[in-house]
Scaffold this motif. Structure first.
Motif, short mmCIF file in Angstrom:
data_model
loop_
_atom_site.label_atom_id
_atom_site.label_comp_id
_atom_site.label_asym_id
_atom_site.label_seq_id
_atom_site.Cartn_x
_atom_site.Cartn_y
_atom_site.Cartn_z
N ALA A 173 10.12 -2.50 -5.69
CA ALA A 173 11.57 -2.31 -5.57
C ALA A 173 11.97 -1.93 -4.14
O ALA A 173 12.98 -2.41 -3.62
CB ALA A 173 12.02 -1.23 -6.55
N GLN A 174 11.16 -1.09 -3.50
CA GLN A 174 11.47 -0.69 -2.11
C GLN A 174 11.33 -1.85 -1.14
O GLN A 174 12.13 -2.01 -0.22
CB GLN A 174 10.54 0.46 -1.70
CG GLN A 174 10.83 1.77 -2.39
CD GLN A 174 9.80 2.84 -2.06
OE1 GLN A 174 8.59 2.59 -2.11
NE2 GLN A 174 10.27 4.05 -1.72
N ILE A 175 10.30 -2.68 -1.36
CA ILE A 175 10.12 -3.86 -0.49
C ILE A 175 11.29 -4.81 -0.66
O ILE A 175 11.81 -5.37 0.32
CB ILE A 175 8.79 -4.57 -0.79
CG1 ILE A 175 7.62 -3.63 -0.51
CG2 ILE A 175 8.66 -5.84 0.04
CD1 ILE A 175 6.28 -4.18 -0.94
N SER A 176 11.73 -5.03 -1.90
CA SER A 176 12.85 -5.92 -2.17
C SER A 176 14.16 -5.36 -1.63
O SER A 176 15.04 -6.13 -1.20
CB SER A 176 12.99 -6.15 -3.68
OG SER A 176 11.88 -6.85 -4.20
N HIS A 177 14.29 -4.04 -1.63
CA HIS A 177 15.54 -3.43 -1.19
C HIS A 177 15.68 -3.41 0.33
O HIS A 177 16.71 -3.80 0.88
CB HIS A 177 15.64 -2.00 -1.74
CG HIS A 177 16.96 -1.35 -1.48
ND1 HIS A 177 18.16 -1.90 -1.92
CD2 HIS A 177 17.29 -0.20 -0.83
CE1 HIS A 177 19.15 -1.12 -1.53
NE2 HIS A 177 18.66 -0.08 -0.86
N TRP A 178 14.62 -2.96 1.04
CA TRP A 178 14.72 -2.86 2.50
C TRP A 178 13.43 -3.18 3.25
O TRP A 178 13.46 -3.47 4.45
CB TRP A 178 15.17 -1.46 2.90
CG TRP A 178 14.37 -0.33 2.29
CD1 TRP A 178 14.71 0.39 1.18
CD2 TRP A 178 13.12 0.19 2.73
NE1 TRP A 178 13.74 1.32 0.89
CE2 TRP A 178 12.75 1.23 1.83
CE3 TRP A 178 12.25 -0.11 3.78
CZ2 TRP A 178 11.58 1.96 1.96
CZ3 TRP A 178 11.07 0.63 3.92
CH2 TRP A 178 10.75 1.64 3.01
N GLY A 179 12.27 -3.20 2.57
CA GLY A 179 11.01 -3.43 3.27
C GLY A 179 10.92 -4.79 3.95
O GLY A 179 10.36 -4.92 5.05
N THR A 219 0.82 -1.21 0.00
CA THR A 219 0.00 0.00 0.00
C THR A 219 0.86 1.26 0.00
O THR A 219 0.52 2.26 -0.66
CB THR A 219 -0.93 0.01 1.24
OG1 THR A 219 -1.74 -1.16 1.22
CG2 THR A 219 -1.83 1.24 1.22
N PHE A 220 1.98 1.22 0.71
CA PHE A 220 2.78 2.43 0.89
C PHE A 220 4.10 2.43 0.09
O PHE A 220 4.69 3.49 -0.12
CB PHE A 220 3.10 2.63 2.37
CG PHE A 220 1.88 2.86 3.22
CD1 PHE A 220 1.23 4.08 3.20
CD2 PHE A 220 1.38 1.85 4.02
CE1 PHE A 220 0.11 4.30 3.98
CE2 PHE A 220 0.25 2.05 4.81
CZ PHE A 220 -0.40 3.28 4.78
N PHE A 221 4.55 1.24 -0.32
CA PHE A 221 5.84 1.17 -1.02
C PHE A 221 5.68 0.42 -2.33
O PHE A 221 4.74 -0.35 -2.52
CB PHE A 221 6.90 0.46 -0.15
CG PHE A 221 6.99 0.98 1.25
CD1 PHE A 221 7.33 2.31 1.50
CD2 PHE A 221 6.73 0.15 2.33
CE1 PHE A 221 7.41 2.79 2.80
CE2 PHE A 221 6.81 0.63 3.64
CZ PHE A 221 7.15 1.95 3.87
#
Length: 455
Positions: free
Chosen positions: A193-199, A188-190
């Motif tokens: 790519a952001q989840i794979s990188h640090w989420g 919902t918020f990311f």
């Protein structure tokens, strides 16, 4: 005295019963909370695997997905060792302490995974740390199952054991629901790519933080193993408590029965509740990942809410009836689910197929804790339940996602569906011919079982 009035002689037992029920419910909730967190730590791996895969294996490695699921399968090799260690510990030092130690280990490993550098930063050390952390978590999970299943079954009052012990799987499935909910919140918020990188790191850290709260809760719950039994074990008087020799030489029949009861149930559980959601996640992975997560979240919530219903029903009609329902349903439905679910293109039939599978699965999951606890006397109950489950879980449950991935790569899904169906069918034979629907058991009728064993 009016007809509705109660004498002190009848009021006191009723008040005592209500107090026992309240305390039983309180202990059930405290014991279940830790179970919830531990199984969140287990399932956050499978839910976020597709996102952190590239952080531990090179994106150019075509076998990366297979390696990720091989690590998932290898952790199950540690479960029998954990079941032995914590089962012996729980039978000699109490269920509460064993459960507190296991959740602490799970939390430490989740934090370790959350802060592990990527393969680009430290090379081969990254997947090795992931493997080591998951192996230690497998060790802790092996101990968690036997101790928590035993504790929730013992803490429940007679006549309500099926209902109250069903919260073992309410929280087990609840851990999966929380992992899916965490992914939904991140989507919902990311972006992906952001989840794979640090989420994904946040997802693992959440499990570690939650365990701190559970650590405190478990310290305040009652001990279900008698103080005399704990003191006797510690002093060396009760040499058979938590003894492998006692289990293999004198309790081998219930141990074998526990293994066979679990085999079909565990392979169905991982096929329906891990592989099934993975299929749906793949179906909607293109441009509609959110839909796949929502379908899985709702379906798993349905499975979670079905558990108390199954447990309550087993208190009325007996445990065997539900297990036979699961066995027949599993044999009839598994092939269709495995082969037809990946072909769906619309969310409604995909959800309906998974929901039907979860109704069938409830016949096993809702009562599996109490069914196994009823097989063993107190002095080897945690060890017997944990080890019987862990051996079957390692052989049939944890390997199911890996076998599915192999079948997917080699286009042999029919063979995989046949394998799962055959294991469920083998357990169905045990349910029909080797279990009784009602009767004396070690939880409610220890005296009668002792006399039967003497003869």
């Amino acid at each position: 005295m009016t007809a509705s009035a109660k004498s002190p002689l009848t009021a006191a037992p009723e008040a005592d019963t209500r107090a026992r029920l309240r305390r039983s419910v309180s202990n059930t909730l405290k014991g279940s909370a830790g179970n919830l967190v531990e199984w969140y730590d287990v399932y956050v791996y499978s839910v976020f695997a597709a996102y952190f895969e590239s952080q531990f294996f090179s994106p150019e490695d075509k076998n990366a997905t297979l390696f990720i699921w091989a690590i998932f399968a290898m952790t199950f090799l540690m479960r029998p060792i954990g079941a032995w260690f914590f089962g012996r510990f729980a039978d000699r030092h109490g269920r509460r302490l064993a459960l507190t130690v296991s959740v602490t280990i799970m939390a430490g490993c989740s934090f370790a995974i959350a802060i592990t550098p990527t393969v680009a930063a430290i090379g081969l050390a990254a997947p090795m740390i992931l493997l080591l952390a998951r192996l230690i978590q497998g060790f802790a999970t092996g101990g968690e199952y036997g101790a928590s299943a035993t504790y929730l079954s013992e803490a429940a009052i007679p006549g309500r054991r099926g209902f109250l012990s069903s919260f073992h799987y309410v929280t087990l499935v609840g851990g999966h629901v929380l992992a899916q909910l965490t992914l939904l919140a991140m989507l919902t918020f990311f972006d992906t790519a952001q989840i794979s990188h640090w989420g994904w790191r946040i997802a693992f850290a959440i499990g570690g933080i939650a365990a701190i709260v559970v650590f405190w809760m478990r310290r305040t719950m009652d001990e279900s193993l008698g103080l005399d039994a704990i003191q006797a074990a510690r002093s060396g008087q009760a040499r058979t408590s938590g003894s492998l020799r006692e289990l293999f030489f004198h309790q081998w029949r219930p141990l074998l029965l526990c293994f066979l009861i679990t085999a079909g149930g565990t392979v169905a559980f991982y096929t329906y509740s891990v592989i099934g959601p993975k299929m749906i996640q793949s179906l909607f992975a293109g441009g509609d990942a959110m839909t796949g997560v929502v379908i899985n979240l709702i379906a798993l919530t349905v499975l979670m809410l079905l558990q108390p219903l199954g447990g309550w029903l087993s208190d009325i009609v007996g445990r065997k009836s539900l297990l036979v329902f699961f066995g027949i349903g599993g044999v009839a439905y598994t092939g269709y689910l495995v082969l037809a679910l990946p072909q769906q293109t619309h969310w409604l039939p995909a959800f309906a197929m998974l929901a039907v599978a979860f109704v069938i699965l409830t016949g096993y999951t809702s009562i599996n804790a109490v069914v196994k606890a009823e097989l063993f006397p107190t002095h080897v109950r945690a060890l017997g339940v944990g080890l019987g489950y862990a051996l079957a879980n390692s052989a049939f449950g944890g390997t199911a996602p890996l076998l599915y991935q192999a079948a997917l790569r080699t286009d042999k899904m029919m063979l995989f569906a046949g394998y799962v169906t055959a294991v469920i069918a083998a357990s169905l034979v045990v349910y029909v011919f080797f279990l009784k629907n009602k009767g004396a058991n070690w939880l409610d009728d220890a005296g009668a079982m002792d006399r039967r064993a003497a003869h």
